[in-house]
Write an enzyme that holds these catalytic residues in place. Sequence first.
Site, PDB file in Angstrom:
ATOM      1  CD  GLU A  72      -2.403  -1.285   2.826  1.00  0.00           C
ATOM      2  OE1 GLU A  72      -1.989  -0.522   3.727  1.00  0.00           O
ATOM      3  OE2 GLU A  72      -3.312  -2.109   3.009  1.00  0.00           O
ATOM      4  N   GLY A  85       1.995   4.977  -0.656  1.00  0.00           N
ATOM      5  CA  GLY A  85       1.338   6.239  -0.972  1.00  0.00           C
ATOM      6  C   GLY A  85       2.401   7.277  -1.275  1.00  0.00           C
ATOM      7  CE1 TYR A 123       2.258  14.294  10.524  1.00  0.00           C
ATOM      8  CE2 TYR A 123       2.543  15.150   8.306  1.00  0.00           C
ATOM      9  CZ  TYR A 123       1.811  14.432   9.225  1.00  0.00           C
ATOM     10  OH  TYR A 123       0.630  13.851   8.835  1.00  0.00           O
ATOM     11  CB  CYS A 128      -3.781  34.773  12.010  1.00  0.00           C
ATOM     12  SG  CYS A 128      -4.125  36.041  10.808  1.00  0.00           S
ATOM     13  CD  GLU A 129      -2.722  28.824  14.151  1.00  0.00           C
ATOM     14  OE1 GLU A 129      -1.888  28.419  14.983  1.00  0.00           O
ATOM     15  OE2 GLU A 129      -3.939  28.662  14.249  1.00  0.00           O
TER      16      GLU A 129
HETATM   17  C1  LIG Z   1      -1.221   5.982   5.331  1.00  0.00           C
HETATM   18  C2  LIG Z   1      -1.300   4.529   5.046  1.00  0.00           C
HETATM   19  C3  LIG Z   1      -0.597   3.978   3.977  1.00  0.00           C
HETATM   20  C4  LIG Z   1       0.341   4.771   3.106  1.00  0.00           C
HETATM   21  O1  LIG Z   1       1.460   5.212   3.792  1.00  0.00           O
HETATM   22  P1  LIG Z   1       2.652   5.917   2.971  1.00  0.00           P
HETATM   23  O2  LIG Z   1       3.634   6.267   4.001  1.00  0.00           O
HETATM   24  O3  LIG Z   1       2.082   7.088   2.291  1.00  0.00           O
HETATM   25  O4  LIG Z   1       3.174   4.890   2.005  1.00  0.00           O
HETATM   26  C5  LIG Z   1      -0.762   2.630   3.719  1.00  0.00           C
HETATM   27  N1  LIG Z   1      -1.577   1.862   4.478  1.00  0.00           N
HETATM   28  C6  LIG Z   1      -2.270   2.363   5.523  1.00  0.00           C
HETATM   29  C7  LIG Z   1      -3.144   1.464   6.303  1.00  0.00           C
HETATM   30  C8  LIG Z   1      -2.148   3.698   5.845  1.00  0.00           C
HETATM   31  O5  LIG Z   1      -2.822   4.191   6.896  1.00  0.00           O
END
Ligand SMILES: *Cc1c(COP(=O)(O)O)cnc(C)c1O
Length: 429
Positions: free
Chosen positions: A287, A289, A330, A358-359
């Site tokens: 997964e 991202g 972060y 405004c922060e």
């Molecule tokens: C956020 C998330 C991802 C993706 O994380 P990345 O760091 O963007 O690769 C994959 N799986 C789950 C369950 C997530 O919450």
Amino acid sequence: MPRKTAPQPSPRPFAYRNRTLHCDGADISALAEDHGTPLYVYSAEQISARFQLFEEAFKGQPHTICYAVKANSSLAILRLLALQGAGFDIVSGGELERVRKAHKAALTKVVFSGVGKQVWEIDAALKANILLFNVESEAELYLLAARAEALRIRARFALRVNPDVFADTHPYISTGLSEHKFGIDINQARAIYRKAGKSKWLDAAGVSVHIGSQIRKVDPFAAATARVTALISDLKKDGHNIRYIDAGGGLGIDYGTTAFNPAQQVQKYAAALSKGLAAESSHLIIEPGRFIVAQAGALLTRVLFVKKNGSKTFVITDAGMNDLIRPSLYHAHHEILPIKQPRTAAPSITADIVGPVCESGDFFARDRVLAAVKPGDLVLILDAGAYGMSLTSNYNSRPRPAEVLIDEATVKLIRRRETMRDLLAPEVL
Ligand SMILES: *Cc1c(COP(=O)(O)O)cnc(C)c1O
């Protein structure tokens, strides 16, 4: 930048040409003219290339790459990835609708994660015949069984286990320790699968894990996968027909200027997962991202003012923390480049680059050395493709920025700038 080794594939699609910054074939100053600022700029080629790195690295085994929608949920980007065969990791009913709209056929390659799924979200996902529910608690499992029975649709699920593996990243995005809210204690998982086995509406199809985000060292991925592999072996002994192992996302990028080779990083990651998988032959789901979209995108912003308070210099831009919150949230580092390439002898300044919100937490960089800029100049905040637009808000009643996707030299507006009408539309007087 001088490098010791052979030329490495550039991790970013942004480069100076004729002293102006380009994204692939597109001149970025022209983008500002045509679409205004702040503006998110993405390279389709870079997104595809990153996705293909994973395809290539895992081609030796059955796998599905489920892009994590929350990193950047733009419909155009989802479609781009879906057309290359991507599945999707979603965390809400809203993200399910995005996948449906971007590429309906991809719904059967959706995995649904998240600790707080609601009835309407579960129902929508069951009806869409998604691939897998990643269940994060025993209570959620029983709710899933009840909804599956009510709709008479058998639910494929994986328990998202918490492997108690430490991953060195920012505490807000570390998820794999037993002190975190995510997943089910791996030591309790076997007993819960046993209970689930009693419902004919539940199909224990897999096991999943996700230890966090922006993880740079691959060893924790190997450790987490190994623990899941051991669990799968027990579950198979218990008679469960486990077919999927979901190793989650989380592979990190380098936000700085050190040499970074994305292809090598993905190969290391794949090797770590294989090590953890050992002889386990289940269909692998990953997964990713951030790794796919972060460096393909940048936030273009214009300098409004340069001001001095005491000894400090502030560069005030038309983008603010509502447009890109990562530095505030972060303390994340983002490289910032002027659109006009400075001459070698050009004077530099040390300044805080800040937004209009405004922060005092509204900053993109603090005490950053950069070429002297003046009001009206454009600067590009790099590596903003992931958790940039998807984390925007209307704070300070600021309309969200527009987004463009560059495909070679073609510029496509994939989201128009929000208007005053958009801003006020949901409200009732
Ligand atoms: C956020 C998330 C991802 C993706 O994380 P990345 O760091 O963007 O690769 C994959 N799986 C789950 C369950 C997530 O919450």
